[in-house]
Design an enzyme around this catalytic site. Structure first.
Site, PDB file in Angstrom:
ATOM      1  N   HIS A   1      23.685 -38.343  34.798  1.00  0.00           N
ATOM      2  CA  HIS A   1      22.804 -38.098  35.954  1.00  0.00           C
ATOM      3  C   HIS A   1      22.536 -39.459  36.597  1.00  0.00           C
ATOM      4  O   HIS A   1      21.839 -40.285  36.000  1.00  0.00           O
ATOM      5  CB  HIS A   1      21.472 -37.494  35.498  1.00  0.00           C
ATOM      6  CG  HIS A   1      21.609 -36.206  34.743  1.00  0.00           C
ATOM      7  ND1 HIS A   1      21.460 -34.972  35.333  1.00  0.00           N
ATOM      8  CD2 HIS A   1      21.871 -35.952  33.432  1.00  0.00           C
ATOM      9  CE1 HIS A   1      21.618 -34.015  34.430  1.00  0.00           C
ATOM     10  NE2 HIS A   1      21.864 -34.590  33.264  1.00  0.00           N
TER      11      HIS A   1
ATOM     12  N   ARG B   1      21.283 -39.823  39.803  1.00  0.00           N
ATOM     13  CA  ARG B   1      20.024 -39.715  40.565  1.00  0.00           C
ATOM     14  C   ARG B   1      20.114 -39.982  42.055  1.00  0.00           C
ATOM     15  O   ARG B   1      19.075 -40.034  42.716  1.00  0.00           O
ATOM     16  CB  ARG B   1      18.960 -40.668  39.979  1.00  0.00           C
ATOM     17  CG  ARG B   1      18.728 -40.561  38.485  1.00  0.00           C
ATOM     18  CD  ARG B   1      18.309 -39.188  38.081  1.00  0.00           C
ATOM     19  NE  ARG B   1      17.822 -39.133  36.685  1.00  0.00           N
ATOM     20  CZ  ARG B   1      17.722 -38.009  36.006  1.00  0.00           C
ATOM     21  NH1 ARG B   1      18.050 -36.852  36.548  1.00  0.00           N
ATOM     22  NH2 ARG B   1      17.278 -38.012  34.772  1.00  0.00           N
TER      23      ARG B   1
ATOM     24  N   ASN C   1      21.802 -32.301  39.772  1.00  0.00           N
ATOM     25  CA  ASN C   1      20.352 -32.099  39.956  1.00  0.00           C
ATOM     26  C   ASN C   1      19.697 -33.316  40.600  1.00  0.00           C
ATOM     27  O   ASN C   1      18.724 -33.874  40.094  1.00  0.00           O
ATOM     28  CB  ASN C   1      19.666 -31.728  38.635  1.00  0.00           C
ATOM     29  CG  ASN C   1      19.890 -32.743  37.539  1.00  0.00           C
ATOM     30  OD1 ASN C   1      20.839 -33.527  37.591  1.00  0.00           O
ATOM     31  ND2 ASN C   1      19.020 -32.759  36.537  1.00  0.00           N
TER      32      ASN C   1
ATOM     33  N   HIS D   1      24.646 -25.906  30.907  1.00  0.00           N
ATOM     34  CA  HIS D   1      23.438 -26.208  30.135  1.00  0.00           C
ATOM     35  C   HIS D   1      22.956 -24.860  29.592  1.00  0.00           C
ATOM     36  O   HIS D   1      22.412 -24.035  30.343  1.00  0.00           O
ATOM     37  CB  HIS D   1      22.389 -26.853  31.040  1.00  0.00           C
ATOM     38  CG  HIS D   1      21.099 -27.172  30.354  1.00  0.00           C
ATOM     39  ND1 HIS D   1      20.555 -28.435  30.331  1.00  0.00           N
ATOM     40  CD2 HIS D   1      20.240 -26.402  29.644  1.00  0.00           C
ATOM     41  CE1 HIS D   1      19.421 -28.416  29.650  1.00  0.00           C
ATOM     42  NE2 HIS D   1      19.211 -27.179  29.226  1.00  0.00           N
TER      43      HIS D   1
ATOM     44  N   HIS E   1      25.842 -30.593  25.640  1.00  0.00           N
ATOM     45  CA  HIS E   1      24.842 -30.997  24.636  1.00  0.00           C
ATOM     46  C   HIS E   1      24.467 -29.904  23.622  1.00  0.00           C
ATOM     47  O   HIS E   1      23.361 -29.373  23.656  1.00  0.00           O
ATOM     48  CB  HIS E   1      23.581 -31.591  25.266  1.00  0.00           C
ATOM     49  CG  HIS E   1      23.085 -30.963  26.535  1.00  0.00           C
ATOM     50  ND1 HIS E   1      23.039 -29.608  26.717  1.00  0.00           N
ATOM     51  CD2 HIS E   1      22.599 -31.516  27.669  1.00  0.00           C
ATOM     52  CE1 HIS E   1      22.559 -29.353  27.910  1.00  0.00           C
ATOM     53  NE2 HIS E   1      22.296 -30.505  28.514  1.00  0.00           N
TER      54      HIS E   1
ATOM     55  N   ASP F   1      24.942 -37.276  28.489  1.00  0.00           N
ATOM     56  CA  ASP F   1      23.777 -36.767  29.207  1.00  0.00           C
ATOM     57  C   ASP F   1      22.857 -37.930  29.600  1.00  0.00           C
ATOM     58  O   ASP F   1      21.631 -37.849  29.449  1.00  0.00           O
ATOM     59  CB  ASP F   1      23.000 -35.727  28.390  1.00  0.00           C
ATOM     60  CG  ASP F   1      21.999 -34.958  29.251  1.00  0.00           C
ATOM     61  OD1 ASP F   1      22.034 -35.110  30.486  1.00  0.00           O
ATOM     62  OD2 ASP F   1      21.186 -34.220  28.681  1.00  0.00           O
TER      63      ASP F   1
ATOM     64  N   HIS G   1      14.936 -41.976  33.302  1.00  0.00           N
ATOM     65  CA  HIS G   1      13.618 -41.815  33.933  1.00  0.00           C
ATOM     66  C   HIS G   1      12.894 -43.141  33.717  1.00  0.00           C
ATOM     67  O   HIS G   1      13.163 -43.845  32.736  1.00  0.00           O
ATOM     68  CB  HIS G   1      12.818 -40.687  33.268  1.00  0.00           C
ATOM     69  CG  HIS G   1      13.462 -39.338  33.401  1.00  0.00           C
ATOM     70  ND1 HIS G   1      13.425 -38.601  34.562  1.00  0.00           N
ATOM     71  CD2 HIS G   1      14.166 -38.595  32.513  1.00  0.00           C
ATOM     72  CE1 HIS G   1      14.075 -37.459  34.389  1.00  0.00           C
ATOM     73  NE2 HIS G   1      14.538 -37.430  33.156  1.00  0.00           N
TER      74      HIS G   1
HETATM   75  O1  DOR Z   1      16.831 -33.934  29.106  1.00  0.00           O
HETATM   76  C1  DOR Z   1      17.461 -33.650  30.098  1.00  0.00           C
HETATM   77  N1  DOR Z   1      17.382 -34.403  31.212  1.00  0.00           N
HETATM   78  N2  DOR Z   1      18.229 -32.543  30.106  1.00  0.00           N
HETATM   79  C2  DOR Z   1      18.788 -32.078  31.234  1.00  0.00           C
HETATM   80  O2  DOR Z   1      19.390 -31.028  31.193  1.00  0.00           O
HETATM   81  C3  DOR Z   1      18.587 -32.772  32.511  1.00  0.00           C
HETATM   82  C4  DOR Z   1      18.273 -34.186  32.297  1.00  0.00           C
HETATM   83  C5  DOR Z   1      17.741 -34.859  33.550  1.00  0.00           C
HETATM   84  O3  DOR Z   1      18.363 -34.712  34.590  1.00  0.00           O
HETATM   85  O4  DOR Z   1      16.750 -35.552  33.465  1.00  0.00           O
END
Ligand code: DOR
Length: 461
Positions: A75, A77, A107, A192, A245, A318, A322
Site C-alpha cells: 500500500h 498511499r 485502497n 482479502h 495474508h 502487506d 501509517h
Molecule cells: O492491516 C491492514 N492494513 N490490512 C489491510 O487489509 C489494509 C492495510 C492498510 O491499507 O492499512
C-alpha cells in the site's frame, strides 16, 4: 566491492552492457560463483568467466546475487494519503530492500476502482518510481466489467477484493457480487478474505478494547469462513484466486484439502511468520495491530509448515504504512497495518542464517513464485533472457535495523532494534543500479510490468 566503469554512479543507465563479476549465484538449489553478463537491461549469460567484452564492470566478490524480489501486496498511499507514504518514498524503500517490482493496492483516496483512477496511478509512477510496478483495481459491486477491461494492459496487477472491511471503504461482502467479479475476466484475483458478517458480530460481542484483543475481534473463524466461501466460488467459476495474508492454521488446513486447491494460490507476510501473540502486543502495542491479525504460536508455526509444504505459495509484505501519531490513537481507533517492504529480505536472510529455511527457498517464495503465479513477463529469475533485476546481498553482515535506515515516510518498523544477519547491499533494476550501500543511486527508472494470461494450475513445490 568496487566499480570499474565509465559512469560509476549508474553503470548501465545508458543502456550499455554490464558485467557483474565474482558473485555467488543461486542456481537451482545450489550456490555457484558466476559472472553475470547484462545487455540492454537483460541477462545475456552466466558463466564462471565471461568471455564477451562489457562496457562496465561491477565487482561483487563476497556478495550473493539473488533475483530481485517481487512484492505482490503493498500500500503506497498515493493519491490522497501521502502523509503516510507516496510512490517516491515507497519505491525507495523497495529499492533499499532489494525489491525490484511491486504490486500496489487500491485502497487509496480516491480508491482505484475505475479505469481512470488506475491510469492516474500509472502516470504518477512514471519517472517517480525507483523500481518496476503494477497496480491493482479495487472491486466494487458495480465495476466488474470496467476493471476486467484492464486485463492485458501493462501495469495492471488484476482485481483486488476486500471481502471484509479493513483500511478504507472498499468492500464486496456477498457471494453474488463476488461471483460476478470472478465471472468477469481471466487473471488471478487477489482477495482479502475475512467474513464481513462475522466481523460485525464480533465487533458487537467481543468486549475487549486492547490491542491484545485484536485476534479475538477478527478471529481465525472469520478468516476461515471467508476463505471457504472464496474457494467454493473459485471452483464454481473456475477463476484462479490468490488468498492474501493467510494468518491461521485453520486456513492452511482448508487450503491443503479443498478441491479448489489447484486453482488457488496463497501468500503469507513476514510479520505473521515472525511475530506472535501475546508477546508482540505486549512489546509493540498498536504497532502490531494489522488485519488480519498476528495470532499465537500455534498459528505461526502452522504458517511456516504450510509454506514449507507449498500450501502457502509465496511471501508478500502487506506493506501498510501509517504514521506513529495515527498509531498512537487508543485501540481500536488506531489504523491497522505496518510497513514491511524494506525489511522483507533482511528478515528472511536472517531466517536463512538461523537455519529456518534455505536461500533457494527465499528465492522461490519472493521471486520465482510471484512471477509464476501472476505470470509477470520477463521477471523471476537469474536466467538469460530475463530482466536483469538483481539484488546483491551480504549474507554475513550482521547489523541492527535503526530508524535512520528506514526509507518509508512513516519512519518506523516493528523490527527496529533487531540485529539481523544478511542484508541487501546493491539493487539493480533492468541492469540499472538503483541502490548501493545505504544510498539511492541515479534517477527513478521504474516501468510498468506486464502480467500474462494466468496458468490456472499451480506448480507443485
Ligand atoms: O492491516 C491492514 N492494513 N490490512 C489491510 O487489509 C489494509 C492495510 C492498510 O491499507 O492499512
Amino acid at each position: 566491492m568496487e566499480f570499474a566503469s565509465r559512469s560509476p554512479v549508474n553503470p548501465a543507465i545508458d543502456g550499455q552492457s554490464l558485467a557483474i563479476i565474482g558473485a555467488d549465484v543461486v542456481v537451482m538449489d545450489e550456490v555457484r560463483r558466476l559472472d553475470i553478463g547484462i545487455v540492454d537491461g537483460r541477462i545475456c549469460e552466466l558463466a564462471p568467466t565471461l568471455q564477451q567484452r562489457y562496457a562496465h564492470t561491477l565487482h561483487a566478490r563476497g556478495l550473493c546475487a539473488l533475483p530481485g524480489l517481487i512484492d505482490t501486496q503493498v500500500h503506497l498511499r498515493e493519491p490522497g494519503l501521502e502523509h503516510k507514504e507516496d510512490l517516491v518514498s515507497g519505491s525507495n524503500a523497495a529499492a533499499a530492500g532489494g525489491v525490484t517490482t511491486f504490486f500496489e493496492m487500491p485502497n487509496t483516496k480516491p480508491a482505484t476502482t475505475t479505469v481512470q483512477a488506475w491510469q492516474d496511478k500509472l502516470q504518477r509512477a512514471a519517472g517517480r518510481s525507483r523500481v518496476d510496478f503494477a497496480f491493482y483495481a479495487g472491486a466494487t459491486a458495480q465495476n466488474a466489467k470496467e476493471i476486467a477491461s484492464l486485463e492485458g494492459r501493462a501495469g495492471y496487477a488484476g482485481t483486488k477484493i476486500f471481502m471484509g472491511s479493513s483500511t478504507g471503504s472498499l468492500l464486496v461482502a456477498g457471494d453474488a457480487d463476488i461471483k460476478t467479479l470472478l465471472l468477469n475476466g481471466r487473471m488471478r484475483v487477489a482477495v482479502h478474505a475475512e467474513d464481513e458478517d462475522r466481523l460485525r458480530l464480533l465487533r458487537r460481542t467481543v468486549c475487549g478494547r486492547q490491542p491484545h484483543d485484536h485476534p479475538d475481534r477478527r478471529d481465525p473463524q472469520t478468516a476461515e469462513m471467508a476463505v471457504r466461501r472464496l474457494l467454493d466460488l473459485s471452483l464454481e467459476t473456475m477463476r484462479p484466486v490468490h488468498v492474501l495474508h493467510v494468518t491461521s492454521a485453520d486456513e492452511c488446513a482448508l487450503l491443503r484439502r479443498h478441491p479448489a486447491r489447484r486453482l488457488a494460490t496463497a501468500e503469507v507476510t513476514p510479520q505473521h511468520l515472525l511475530l506472535s501473540a501475546p508477546e508482540c502486543y505486549d512489546r509493540l502495542g498498536n504497532l502490531a495491530v494489522m488485519n488480519p491479525p498476528i495470532r499465537d504460536e500455534h498459528h505461526r508455526l502452522a504458517l511456516w509448515q504450510a509454506l514449507h509444504d507449498g500450501v502457502l505459495t509465496l511471501i508478500g509484505t502487506d506493506h501498510a504504512p501509517h504514521t506513529l501519531s495515527e498509531k498512537a490513537r487508543p485501540y481500536p481507533d488506531c489504523p491497522s497495518g505496518m510497513p514491511g517492504l524494506q525489511t522483507l529480505l533482511p528478515l528472511l536472510l536472517n531466517e536463512v542464517a538461523r537455519g529456518t529455511c534455505s536461500l533457494a527457498q527465499v528465492v522461490r517464495w519472493t521471486s520465482q513464485r510471484p512471477a509464476q503465479v501472476f505470470q509477470v513477463i520477463g521477471k523471476g529469475g537469474l536466467v538469460p533472457g530475463l530482466d536483469a533485476d538483481i539484488t546483491l546481498v551480504d549474507l554475513q553482515l550482521r547489523q541492527e535495523l535503526t530508524p535512520n535506515q528506514v526509507f518509508s515516510r512513516c519512519g518506523w518498523s516493528p523490527f527496529l532494534g533487531q540485529k539481523l544477519t544478511g542484508w541487501p547491499k546493491m539493487t539493480l533494476v533492468r541492469g540499472n543500479l538503483v541502490y548501493a550501500d545505504g544510498q539511492l543511486v541515479g534517477a527513478p527508472i521504474g516501468k510498468a510490468v506486464k502480467l500474462g494470461p494466468v496458468l490456472s494450475i499451480v506448480p507443485p513445490s
